[in-house]
Structures are given as C-alpha cells and as structure tokens.
Write a protein that holds these residues in place. Sequence first.
Motif, PDB file in Angstrom:
ATOM      1  N   ARG A  99      89.233   4.414 -10.137  1.00  0.00           N
ATOM      2  CA  ARG A  99      88.682   3.068 -10.097  1.00  0.00           C
ATOM      3  C   ARG A  99      89.812   2.060 -10.125  1.00  0.00           C
ATOM      4  NH1 ARG A  99      84.246   4.337 -14.815  1.00  0.00           N
ATOM      5  NH2 ARG A  99      82.534   5.070 -13.491  1.00  0.00           N
ATOM      6  N   GLY A 100      89.678   1.039  -9.325  1.00  0.00           N
ATOM      7  CA  GLY A 100      90.686  -0.009  -9.301  1.00  0.00           C
ATOM      8  C   GLY A 100      92.061   0.538  -8.949  1.00  0.00           C
ATOM      9  N   SER A 101      93.053   0.127  -9.734  1.00  0.00           N
ATOM     10  CA  SER A 101      94.419   0.558  -9.452  1.00  0.00           C
ATOM     11  C   SER A 101      94.690   1.981  -9.913  1.00  0.00           C
ATOM     12  CB  SER A 101      95.412  -0.390 -10.124  1.00  0.00           C
ATOM     13  OG  SER A 101      95.206  -0.393 -11.527  1.00  0.00           O
ATOM     14  N   TYR A 102      93.804   2.530 -10.730  1.00  0.00           N
ATOM     15  CA  TYR A 102      93.960   3.913 -11.201  1.00  0.00           C
ATOM     16  C   TYR A 102      93.199   4.812 -10.233  1.00  0.00           C
ATOM     17  CZ  TYR A 102      94.515   7.690 -14.611  1.00  0.00           C
ATOM     18  OH  TYR A 102      94.858   8.857 -15.253  1.00  0.00           O
ATOM     19  N   ARG A 103      93.849   5.197  -9.150  1.00  0.00           N
ATOM     20  CA  ARG A 103      93.166   5.846  -8.046  1.00  0.00           C
ATOM     21  C   ARG A 103      93.043   7.344  -8.189  1.00  0.00           C
ATOM     22  NH1 ARG A 103      95.796   2.374  -3.027  1.00  0.00           N
ATOM     23  NH2 ARG A 103      94.580   0.493  -3.397  1.00  0.00           N
ATOM     24  N   THR A 104      93.754   7.927  -9.123  1.00  0.00           N
ATOM     25  CA  THR A 104      93.737   9.387  -9.245  1.00  0.00           C
ATOM     26  C   THR A 104      93.401   9.797 -10.677  1.00  0.00           C
ATOM     27  OG1 THR A 104      96.134   9.396  -9.572  1.00  0.00           O
ATOM     28  CG2 THR A 104      95.323   9.722  -7.325  1.00  0.00           C
ATOM     29  N   GLN A 105      92.295   9.301 -11.163  1.00  0.00           N
ATOM     30  CA  GLN A 105      91.904   9.606 -12.536  1.00  0.00           C
ATOM     31  C   GLN A 105      91.447  11.053 -12.671  1.00  0.00           C
ATOM     32  OE1 GLN A 105      89.104   6.779 -14.080  1.00  0.00           O
ATOM     33  NE2 GLN A 105      88.972   7.756 -16.073  1.00  0.00           N
ATOM     34  N   PHE A 106      90.761  11.533 -11.665  1.00  0.00           N
ATOM     35  CA  PHE A 106      90.262  12.904 -11.674  1.00  0.00           C
ATOM     36  C   PHE A 106      90.653  13.577 -10.358  1.00  0.00           C
ATOM     37  CE2 PHE A 106      87.750  12.240 -15.398  1.00  0.00           C
ATOM     38  CZ  PHE A 106      87.267  10.951 -15.300  1.00  0.00           C
ATOM     39  N   TRP A 107      91.013  14.879 -10.458  1.00  0.00           N
ATOM     40  CA  TRP A 107      91.399  15.647  -9.287  1.00  0.00           C
ATOM     41  C   TRP A 107      90.480  16.835  -9.077  1.00  0.00           C
ATOM     42  CZ3 TRP A 107      95.171  14.405  -5.830  1.00  0.00           C
ATOM     43  CH2 TRP A 107      96.107  13.438  -6.208  1.00  0.00           C
ATOM     44  N   GLY A 108      90.250  17.152  -7.829  1.00  0.00           N
ATOM     45  CA  GLY A 108      89.592  18.401  -7.488  1.00  0.00           C
ATOM     46  C   GLY A 108      90.623  19.514  -7.408  1.00  0.00           C
ATOM     47  N   GLN A 109      90.179  20.728  -7.155  1.00  0.00           N
ATOM     48  CA  GLN A 109      91.075  21.884  -7.225  1.00  0.00           C
ATOM     49  C   GLN A 109      91.844  22.145  -5.932  1.00  0.00           C
ATOM     50  OE1 GLN A 109      88.096  22.081  -6.215  1.00  0.00           O
ATOM     51  NE2 GLN A 109      87.825  23.825  -4.871  1.00  0.00           N
ATOM     52  N   GLY A 110      91.490  21.511  -4.849  1.00  0.00           N
ATOM     53  CA  GLY A 110      92.210  21.693  -3.592  1.00  0.00           C
ATOM     54  C   GLY A 110      91.600  22.749  -2.702  1.00  0.00           C
ATOM     55  N   THR A 111      91.754  22.543  -1.411  1.00  0.00           N
ATOM     56  CA  THR A 111      91.293  23.520  -0.433  1.00  0.00           C
ATOM     57  C   THR A 111      92.354  23.656   0.660  1.00  0.00           C
ATOM     58  OG1 THR A 111      89.446  24.127   1.038  1.00  0.00           O
ATOM     59  CG2 THR A 111      89.980  21.776   0.890  1.00  0.00           C
ATOM     60  N   GLN A 112      92.637  24.889   1.064  1.00  0.00           N
ATOM     61  CA  GLN A 112      93.720  25.148   2.004  1.00  0.00           C
ATOM     62  C   GLN A 112      93.269  24.903   3.434  1.00  0.00           C
ATOM     63  OE1 GLN A 112      97.069  26.384   1.444  1.00  0.00           O
ATOM     64  NE2 GLN A 112      97.233  25.822   3.620  1.00  0.00           N
ATOM     65  N   VAL A 113      94.079  24.146   4.154  1.00  0.00           N
ATOM     66  CA  VAL A 113      93.877  23.935   5.583  1.00  0.00           C
ATOM     67  C   VAL A 113      95.117  24.473   6.297  1.00  0.00           C
ATOM     68  CG1 VAL A 113      93.696  22.216   7.418  1.00  0.00           C
ATOM     69  CG2 VAL A 113      92.367  21.950   5.321  1.00  0.00           C
ATOM     70  N   THR A 114      94.906  25.387   7.216  1.00  0.00           N
ATOM     71  CA  THR A 114      96.004  25.972   7.972  1.00  0.00           C
ATOM     72  C   THR A 114      95.737  25.804   9.457  1.00  0.00           C
ATOM     73  OG1 THR A 114      96.384  27.627   6.245  1.00  0.00           O
ATOM     74  CG2 THR A 114      97.367  28.045   8.398  1.00  0.00           C
ATOM     75  N   VAL A 115      96.696  25.200  10.137  1.00  0.00           N
ATOM     76  CA  VAL A 115      96.566  24.974  11.574  1.00  0.00           C
ATOM     77  C   VAL A 115      97.638  25.792  12.274  1.00  0.00           C
ATOM     78  CG1 VAL A 115      96.472  23.258  13.409  1.00  0.00           C
ATOM     79  CG2 VAL A 115      95.762  22.634  11.092  1.00  0.00           C
ATOM     80  N   SER A 116      97.205  26.708  13.097  1.00  0.00           N
ATOM     81  CA  SER A 116      98.154  27.566  13.808  1.00  0.00           C
ATOM     82  C   SER A 116      98.499  26.968  15.164  1.00  0.00           C
ATOM     83  CB  SER A 116      97.559  28.956  13.994  1.00  0.00           C
ATOM     84  OG  SER A 116      96.397  28.900  14.791  1.00  0.00           O
ATOM     85  N   SER A 117      99.715  27.223  15.589  1.00  0.00           N
ATOM     86  CA  SER A 117     100.170  26.675  16.882  1.00  0.00           C
ATOM     87  C   SER A 117      99.857  27.616  18.033  1.00  0.00           C
ATOM     88  CB  SER A 117     101.678  26.413  16.820  1.00  0.00           C
ATOM     89  OG  SER A 117     102.360  27.598  16.494  1.00  0.00           O
TER      90      SER A 117
END
Length: 117
Positions: A99-117
């Motif tokens: 909220r407001g200037s505190y933009r990263t108060q809570f984090w999710g666990q992350g999800t991997q994105v892999t793009v192959s060439s």
Amino acid sequence: VQLQASGGGLVQAGGSLRVSCAASEPTFSTYDIGWFRQAPGKERESVARISRDGRSKWLSDSAKGRFTISRDNAKNTVTLQMNSLKPEDTAIYYCAAGRGSYRTQFWGQGTQVTVSS
C-alpha cells in the motif's frame, strides 16, 4: 495477506504464458499488486504493477508492448499475461502486495518461467 503465484512453465521463444497471483483474504482488493522477477545471478527487478482498483497500471520498458497486467477483485486474482516471450524473460516471477509507498509488504512464493530459444 498470503499470496499464491501460479502459472509458470516452459515455453519456446515467441510463445505466451499467463501467471497469476491469488489470495484468499478479502483484503486483497485493498492492496496494490506488483510482479517482480529474478533471473539467476541477477537482482530482482520490477516488471509490472496494478493499483488496488485496477485503474492504474505500470509496465517496465522490457514488458511494454508484450505483457499485460489485470486484476479481478471478485476473484482475488491479479494476472500477468506475457506474450512474445524471449529467453531473457526467463526468471522466477514473484508477486507482492503493498500500500502506498510500501509496495512489497507481502510476497508470494514465486513461479518459474523458462523461455527456450
């Protein structure tokens, strides 16, 4: 608020993926949501952000023209649609609530994105 990121995977360059950030708490709609990514050996960077009401959106220069961020507060979900993916988009994608200037108060666990060439 507890955030759950999902939707990552493996895709070829030029393809598309959709990652989602969801929460069960109704207070989800009172937070701005941001998407960040971190590639191996690199610092975490901001990719996109959407305001609590969905009216204000921001995309990084690398995301502009390819990524779209949206939210559905009735479903407590924020979605990052990623098109025309490039190998350099490969990273773990995280969502964060703030909220407001505190933009990263809570984090999710992350999800991997892999793009192959």
